[in-house]
Design an enzyme around this catalytic site. Structure first.
Site, mmCIF file in Angstrom:
data_model
loop_
_atom_site.group_PDB
_atom_site.id
_atom_site.type_symbol
_atom_site.label_atom_id
_atom_site.label_comp_id
_atom_site.label_asym_id
_atom_site.label_seq_id
_atom_site.Cartn_x
_atom_site.Cartn_y
_atom_site.Cartn_z
ATOM 1 N N LYS A 116 0.877 -1.148 0.177
ATOM 2 C CA LYS A 116 -0.024 -0.161 -0.354
ATOM 3 C C LYS A 116 0.651 1.180 -0.264
ATOM 4 O O LYS A 116 0.701 2.163 -1.044
ATOM 5 C CB LYS A 116 -0.923 -0.140 1.114
ATOM 6 C CG LYS A 116 -2.294 -1.028 1.167
ATOM 7 C CD LYS A 116 -2.779 -1.134 2.227
ATOM 8 C CE LYS A 116 -3.680 -2.497 2.557
ATOM 9 N NZ LYS A 116 -5.061 -2.399 1.586
ATOM 10 N N GLU A 200 -2.903 7.298 7.426
ATOM 11 C CA GLU A 200 -3.391 8.155 6.130
ATOM 12 C C GLU A 200 -4.923 8.584 7.072
ATOM 13 O O GLU A 200 -5.385 8.254 8.188
ATOM 14 C CB GLU A 200 -3.800 7.599 5.617
ATOM 15 C CG GLU A 200 -4.578 6.752 5.179
ATOM 16 C CD GLU A 200 -4.407 5.828 3.766
ATOM 17 O OE1 GLU A 200 -4.140 5.796 2.976
ATOM 18 O OE2 GLU A 200 -6.163 5.005 3.617
ATOM 19 N N HIS A 235 -14.704 -3.275 7.880
ATOM 20 C CA HIS A 235 -13.791 -2.713 6.307
ATOM 21 C C HIS A 235 -13.982 -3.530 5.130
ATOM 22 O O HIS A 235 -12.819 -4.106 4.246
ATOM 23 C CB HIS A 235 -12.181 -2.803 7.021
ATOM 24 C CG HIS A 235 -12.318 -1.479 7.992
ATOM 25 N ND1 HIS A 235 -12.628 -0.336 7.613
ATOM 26 C CD2 HIS A 235 -11.593 -1.386 9.150
ATOM 27 C CE1 HIS A 235 -12.570 0.923 8.626
ATOM 28 N NE2 HIS A 235 -11.945 -0.575 9.521
ATOM 29 N N ARG A 294 -6.335 -8.032 -9.249
ATOM 30 C CA ARG A 294 -7.212 -9.916 -9.837
ATOM 31 C C ARG A 294 -8.061 -9.732 -9.757
ATOM 32 O O ARG A 294 -8.926 -8.360 -9.870
ATOM 33 C CB ARG A 294 -6.840 -10.718 -7.932
ATOM 34 C CG ARG A 294 -7.356 -9.486 -6.963
ATOM 35 C CD ARG A 294 -7.915 -10.969 -5.614
ATOM 36 N NE ARG A 294 -7.617 -9.889 -4.803
ATOM 37 C CZ ARG A 294 -8.933 -9.170 -4.243
ATOM 38 N NH1 ARG A 294 -10.086 -9.636 -5.228
ATOM 39 N NH2 ARG A 294 -9.396 -8.567 -3.279
HETATM 40 P P1 ADP Z 1 -12.879 -7.765 -2.692
HETATM 41 O O1 ADP Z 1 -12.119 -6.347 -3.363
HETATM 42 O O2 ADP Z 1 -12.753 -8.616 -4.031
HETATM 43 O O3 ADP Z 1 -13.887 -7.801 -2.654
HETATM 44 P P2 ADP Z 1 -12.399 -9.027 -0.136
HETATM 45 O O4 ADP Z 1 -11.128 -8.336 0.079
HETATM 46 O O5 ADP Z 1 -13.315 -8.848 0.394
HETATM 47 O O6 ADP Z 1 -12.195 -8.899 -1.917
HETATM 48 O O7 ADP Z 1 -11.206 -10.391 -0.076
HETATM 49 C C1 ADP Z 1 -11.357 -11.452 -1.201
HETATM 50 C C2 ADP Z 1 -10.817 -13.041 -0.746
HETATM 51 O O8 ADP Z 1 -9.334 -12.508 -0.424
HETATM 52 C C3 ADP Z 1 -11.865 -12.765 0.687
HETATM 53 O O9 ADP Z 1 -11.648 -14.316 1.047
HETATM 54 C C4 ADP Z 1 -10.541 -12.009 1.736
HETATM 55 O O10 ADP Z 1 -10.835 -12.755 2.887
HETATM 56 C C5 ADP Z 1 -9.275 -12.554 1.198
HETATM 57 N N1 ADP Z 1 -7.793 -12.339 0.850
HETATM 58 C C6 ADP Z 1 -7.757 -10.740 0.269
HETATM 59 N N2 ADP Z 1 -7.038 -10.245 0.708
HETATM 60 C C7 ADP Z 1 -5.698 -11.295 1.372
HETATM 61 C C8 ADP Z 1 -4.976 -11.035 3.161
HETATM 62 N N3 ADP Z 1 -3.471 -9.820 2.391
HETATM 63 N N4 ADP Z 1 -4.648 -12.046 3.250
HETATM 64 C C9 ADP Z 1 -5.919 -12.556 4.017
HETATM 65 N N5 ADP Z 1 -6.728 -12.918 2.711
HETATM 66 C C10 ADP Z 1 -6.759 -12.084 2.079
HETATM 67 P P1 ADP Z 2 -8.200 -3.638 1.899
HETATM 68 O O1 ADP Z 2 -6.511 -4.202 0.935
HETATM 69 O O2 ADP Z 2 -8.451 -4.389 3.537
HETATM 70 O O3 ADP Z 2 -9.407 -4.217 0.544
HETATM 71 P P2 ADP Z 2 -8.468 -0.916 1.760
HETATM 72 O O4 ADP Z 2 -7.437 -0.083 2.187
HETATM 73 O O5 ADP Z 2 -9.150 -1.298 0.186
HETATM 74 O O6 ADP Z 2 -8.541 -2.119 2.497
HETATM 75 O O7 ADP Z 2 -9.522 -0.136 2.794
HETATM 76 C C1 ADP Z 2 -10.651 -0.713 2.979
HETATM 77 C C2 ADP Z 2 -11.906 -0.337 3.674
HETATM 78 O O8 ADP Z 2 -11.169 0.608 4.675
HETATM 79 C C3 ADP Z 2 -12.124 0.794 2.626
HETATM 80 O O9 ADP Z 2 -13.158 0.279 1.471
HETATM 81 C C4 ADP Z 2 -13.029 1.821 4.181
HETATM 82 O O10 ADP Z 2 -14.150 1.468 3.425
HETATM 83 C C5 ADP Z 2 -11.962 1.892 4.615
HETATM 84 N N1 ADP Z 2 -11.208 2.864 4.410
HETATM 85 C C6 ADP Z 2 -9.737 2.688 4.093
HETATM 86 N N2 ADP Z 2 -8.950 3.651 4.463
HETATM 87 C C7 ADP Z 2 -9.560 4.248 4.849
HETATM 88 C C8 ADP Z 2 -9.452 6.127 4.901
HETATM 89 N N3 ADP Z 2 -8.128 6.807 4.603
HETATM 90 N N4 ADP Z 2 -10.157 6.340 5.768
HETATM 91 C C9 ADP Z 2 -11.849 6.246 5.675
HETATM 92 N N5 ADP Z 2 -11.849 5.006 5.035
HETATM 93 C C10 ADP Z 2 -11.227 4.048 4.888
#
Ligand code: ADP
Ligand code: ADP
Ligand code: MG
Length: 475
Positions: A116, A200, A235, A294
């Site tokens: 990230k 952030e 989240h 992906r």
């Molecule tokens: P999407 O963004 O496709 O909605 P999710 O964030 O829900 O995806 O993740 C999709 C799948 O991958 C879920 O089963 C989630 O638990 C798994 N996953 C994604 N990133 C990670 C990670 N860094 N560590 C563990 N599981 C992950």
């Molecule tokens: P992941 O890899 O677990 O999907 P993301 O960075 O995509 O992590 O964040 C997942 C969720 O967390 C976002 O969809 C949002 O709801 C919340 N989130 C992440 N960053 C922020 C932020 N800076 N402020 C508020 N909400 C956040």
């Protein structure tokens, strides 16, 4: 030439991938493990290979064992689905060494976008707006405090290698930042094998908006418009829609966010299906969050509103075959589509509730799609993600899609297993959701989960009548 394609995944996504492979006339090879010898995806594959072992580390995450299996079974290409090895640059490099195609982007794109902090730097250099805060990693709490003082509280501490909503902590004051810093660092190391953190601005009341893209190996990047995924718990996404109700008919913002996603994909020479995630403020300014390199869980709603099969085109990109479209103008939005993630979890606490499905019925009707891995007798264990299916409803507009979803939710019957279907029913009955004005705070603030009506079984009903009788006696 028919290709032998190995699906290194399970559950609903393995089934979805198998269907796309068959559609293109190739050979779908599934994986079975000692944990799930009767996994539902196997029925949809032409052939099966065995990965011995029970745990994910011994099987779906075991790169040396998978590489051996590929060599033994003369596999031409691998589809990783989502989760597991889908964003593992090391796996992609190992595949390259043995001349096996990876159906996904090149290793360097996965590597740079998987971190990230690194991906924020690339986004910034590409002119993409990023969430205010540190651009690189923050090694010590003193630096974290300095950044927080500049951007103001609340701030979000985030693991650079995090995913699936894990590895994040909101800090409302310097004191909270001080106490959480080392804890989040330790948790990040044990969960993701990397203790890197960034700080952030925590945006209050934002919208999660993401853009689906597909890039080929000749430098063309196409976008498939946006999805809104603001209904979240911990989240993690629960309901997704395309297009975003928050953007609505503000086509200027739509055009801007989509072209920003394309610019970022071009900056990393992206060459597969992927998603650029943004967070959007109440004034519709948006900031880059991360890129998922992906296919995503929620891709079906985009398939429905653009009439494009993303999975088969993702495979075509990897095999360097002609895509179903030639230019961006051919990709248009039509109607509205919504997805409910069906999870084996308690509808009120939203915590996983493993169990055995005793029976299962569902009913298809126009514009309803269910991607799932269920069958009567399947055991849903805590070893995997609790998501067992995705119910998708599409209509000529959002109201029609919601009406269809309400009916569809009544027509999925999963017996023996606790699921979040009662929660989805409440969400679709809720006025705030119906108006489309919800943010990522929706479940926490509007709390449709508190209105969940637990559907009583005959046995439950008998028990509750007996207890009412007992209380009556006491009075
Ligand atoms: P999407 O963004 O496709 O909605 P999710 O964030 O829900 O995806 O993740 C999709 C799948 O991958 C879920 O089963 C989630 O638990 C798994 N996953 C994604 N990133 C990670 C990670 N860094 N560590 C563990 N599981 C992950
Ligand atoms: P992941 O890899 O677990 O999907 P993301 O960075 O995509 O992590 O964040 C997942 C969720 O967390 C976002 O969809 C949002 O709801 C919340 N989130 C992440 N960053 C922020 C932020 N800076 N402020 C508020 N909400 C956040
Ligand atoms: Mg994300």
């Amino acid at each position: 030439m028919k290709k032998r394609i190995l699906i290194v995944n399970r559950g609903e996504i393995a089934i979805r991938v198998a269907k796309a492979i068959r559609e293109l006339g190739h050979i779908a090879v599934g994986v079975w493990t000692d944990n799930e010898p009767e996994a539902s995806h196997l029925a949809f594959c032409h052939e099966w290979v065995h990965l011995s072992g029970k745990t994910n580390t011994e099987t779906y995450l075991n790169i040396p064992k998978i590489i051996e299996t590929i060599k033994e079974n003369k596999i031409d290409a691998v589809h990783p689905g989502y989760g597991f090895l889908s964003e593992n640059a090391g796996f992609v490099r190992e595949l390259k060494k043995i001349n096996c195609l990876f159906i996904g982007p090149h290793a360097e794109a996965i590597h740079s976008m998987g971190d990230k902090a690194e991906s924020k730097k690339i986004a910034k250099d590409a002119g993409v707006p990023i969430v205010p805060g540190s651009v690189g990693e923050i090694p010590r709490v003193a630096e974290a405090k300095k950044v927080a003082a500049e951007i103001g509280f609340p701030v979000l501490l985030k693991a650079v290698a995090g995913g699936g909503g894990k590895g994040m902590r909101v800090c409302n004051s310097e004191q909270e930042l001080e106490t959480n810093f080392e804890t989040v660092k330790r948790e990040a190391l044990s969960s993701f094998g990397n203790d890197g953190l960034l700080v952030e601005k925590y945006i209050t009341d934002p919208h999660h908006i993401e853009v689906q893209i597909l890039a080929d190996k000749k430098g063309n990047v196409f976008h498939f418009f946006e999805r809104e995924c603001s209904v979240q718990r911990r989240h993690q996404k629960v309901v997704e829609e395309a297009p975003s109700p928050f953007i609505g008919d503000d086509h200027e913002v739509r055009e801007k966010i989509c072209s920003t996603a394309v610019a970022l994909a071009k900056a990393v020479k992206y060459d597969s299906a992927g998603t650029v995630e943004f967070i959007m403020d109440s004034d519709k300014s948006f900031y880059f969050l991360e890129m998922n390199t992906r296919i995503q869980v929620e891709h079906p709603i985009t398939e429905e509103v653009t009439g494009t099969d993303l999975l088969s085109n993702m495979i075509k990109v990897a095999l360097e075959e002609d895509l179903d479209f030639k230019n961006q103008e051919e990709i248009t939005l039509r109607g509205h589509s919504i997805e409910c993630r069906i999870c084996a979890e308690d509808p009120v606490t939203m915590l996983p509730a493993p169990g055995k499905v005793t029976n299962f019925h569902w009913d298809a009707f126009p514009n309803i799609r269910l991607d799932h891995c269920l069958y009567p007798g399947i055991e849903i264990t805590p070893d995997f993600d609790p998501m067992v299916g995705k119910l998708v409803a599409t209509g000529r507009n959002r109201d029609v899609a919601m009406r269809k979803m309400r009916t569809a939710l009544e027509n999925v019957h999963i017996y023996g297993l606790k699921t979040n279907i009662p929660l989805h029913k409440e969400i679709f009955r809720d006025e705030v959701f119906q108006k489309g004005i919800y943010s990522t705070k929706y479940l926490e603030e509007v709390r449709p989960q508190d209105r969940v009506q637990t559907e009583l079984t005959g046995l439950d009903l008998q028990v509750s009548i007996l207890s009412v009788g007992f209380e009556g006696d006491l009075q």
